[in-house]
Motif scaffolding. Structure first.
Motif, PDB file in Angstrom:
ATOM      1  N   UNK A  22       0.834  -1.200   0.000  1.00  0.00           N
ATOM      2  CA  UNK A  22       0.000   0.000   0.000  1.00  0.00           C
ATOM      3  C   UNK A  22       0.871   1.253   0.000  1.00  0.00           C
ATOM      4  N   UNK A  23       1.888   1.280   0.852  1.00  0.00           N
ATOM      5  CA  UNK A  23       2.753   2.459   0.951  1.00  0.00           C
ATOM      6  C   UNK A  23       3.495   2.699  -0.353  1.00  0.00           C
ATOM      7  N   UNK A  24       4.025   1.654  -0.966  1.00  0.00           N
ATOM      8  CA  UNK A  24       4.816   1.835  -2.181  1.00  0.00           C
ATOM      9  C   UNK A  24       3.972   2.339  -3.348  1.00  0.00           C
ATOM     10  N   UNK A  25       2.664   2.118  -3.288  1.00  0.00           N
ATOM     11  CA  UNK A  25       1.787   2.573  -4.366  1.00  0.00           C
ATOM     12  C   UNK A  25       1.137   3.926  -4.089  1.00  0.00           C
ATOM     13  N   UNK A  26       1.019   4.319  -2.836  1.00  0.00           N
ATOM     14  CA  UNK A  26       0.264   5.533  -2.523  1.00  0.00           C
ATOM     15  C   UNK A  26       1.107   6.706  -2.054  1.00  0.00           C
ATOM     16  N   UNK A  27       2.238   6.457  -1.419  1.00  0.00           N
ATOM     17  CA  UNK A  27       3.078   7.542  -0.907  1.00  0.00           C
ATOM     18  C   UNK A  27       4.132   7.888  -1.956  1.00  0.00           C
ATOM     19  N   UNK A  28       4.153   9.140  -2.446  1.00  0.00           N
ATOM     20  CA  UNK A  28       5.125   9.514  -3.473  1.00  0.00           C
ATOM     21  C   UNK A  28       6.572   9.283  -3.021  1.00  0.00           C
ATOM     22  N   UNK A  29       7.363   8.701  -3.910  1.00  0.00           N
ATOM     23  CA  UNK A  29       8.769   8.456  -3.633  1.00  0.00           C
ATOM     24  C   UNK A  29       9.065   7.163  -2.904  1.00  0.00           C
ATOM     25  N   UNK A  73      -0.230  -1.966 -16.178  1.00  0.00           N
ATOM     26  CA  UNK A  73      -0.786  -0.791 -16.862  1.00  0.00           C
ATOM     27  C   UNK A  73      -0.252   0.509 -16.278  1.00  0.00           C
ATOM     28  N   UNK A  74       0.117   0.504 -15.018  1.00  0.00           N
ATOM     29  CA  UNK A  74       0.499   1.747 -14.326  1.00  0.00           C
ATOM     30  C   UNK A  74       1.909   2.202 -14.685  1.00  0.00           C
ATOM     31  N   UNK A  75       2.853   1.325 -14.651  1.00  0.00           N
ATOM     32  CA  UNK A  75       4.246   1.712 -14.868  1.00  0.00           C
ATOM     33  C   UNK A  75       4.958   1.856 -13.534  1.00  0.00           C
ATOM     34  N   UNK A  76       6.203   2.300 -13.549  1.00  0.00           N
ATOM     35  CA  UNK A  76       6.981   2.406 -12.293  1.00  0.00           C
ATOM     36  C   UNK A  76       6.347   3.350 -11.297  1.00  0.00           C
ATOM     37  N   UNK A  77       6.415   2.996 -10.039  1.00  0.00           N
ATOM     38  CA  UNK A  77       5.915   3.837  -8.957  1.00  0.00           C
ATOM     39  C   UNK A  77       7.048   4.739  -8.485  1.00  0.00           C
ATOM     40  N   UNK A  78       6.890   6.015  -8.646  1.00  0.00           N
ATOM     41  CA  UNK A  78       7.933   6.977  -8.263  1.00  0.00           C
ATOM     42  C   UNK A  78       7.540   7.703  -7.007  1.00  0.00           C
TER      43      UNK A  78
END
Length: 78
Positions: A22-29, A73-78
């Motif tokens: 959840x954190x890796x997808x929702x919190x920027x960076x 579909x989303x791509x890398x999480x930045x």
């Protein structure tokens, strides 16, 4: 250890499990550019919370597997 303390510890560990996904997808960076299995990558980083990591990584892997179509579909999480 009192019975209530053990129950509280169990409840906290269940609520915190899978939080890397959840954190890796929702919190920027926090995704660190990982497109696939970002929760597992977030969970295995070096941290003083290693005890929670033991619980979190398998459940993050399960959640990350369920979210593979979204990640594709989303791509890398930045």
């Amino acid at each position: 250890m009192k019975k209530g303390t053990g129950a509280l510890l169990l409840l906290a560990s269940l609520l915190l499990s899978g939080c890397g996904s959840i954190i890796s997808r929702t919190v920027p960076g926090q995704g660190h550019g990982n497109q696939y299995y970002p929760g597992v990558q977030w969970g295995v980083r070096d941290t003083p919370w290693r005890v929670i990591t033991i619980i979190d990584v398998p459940l993050s892997a399960l959640l990350d597997t369920l979210l593979l179509p979204v990640d594709a579909r989303h791509g890398p999480y930045e």
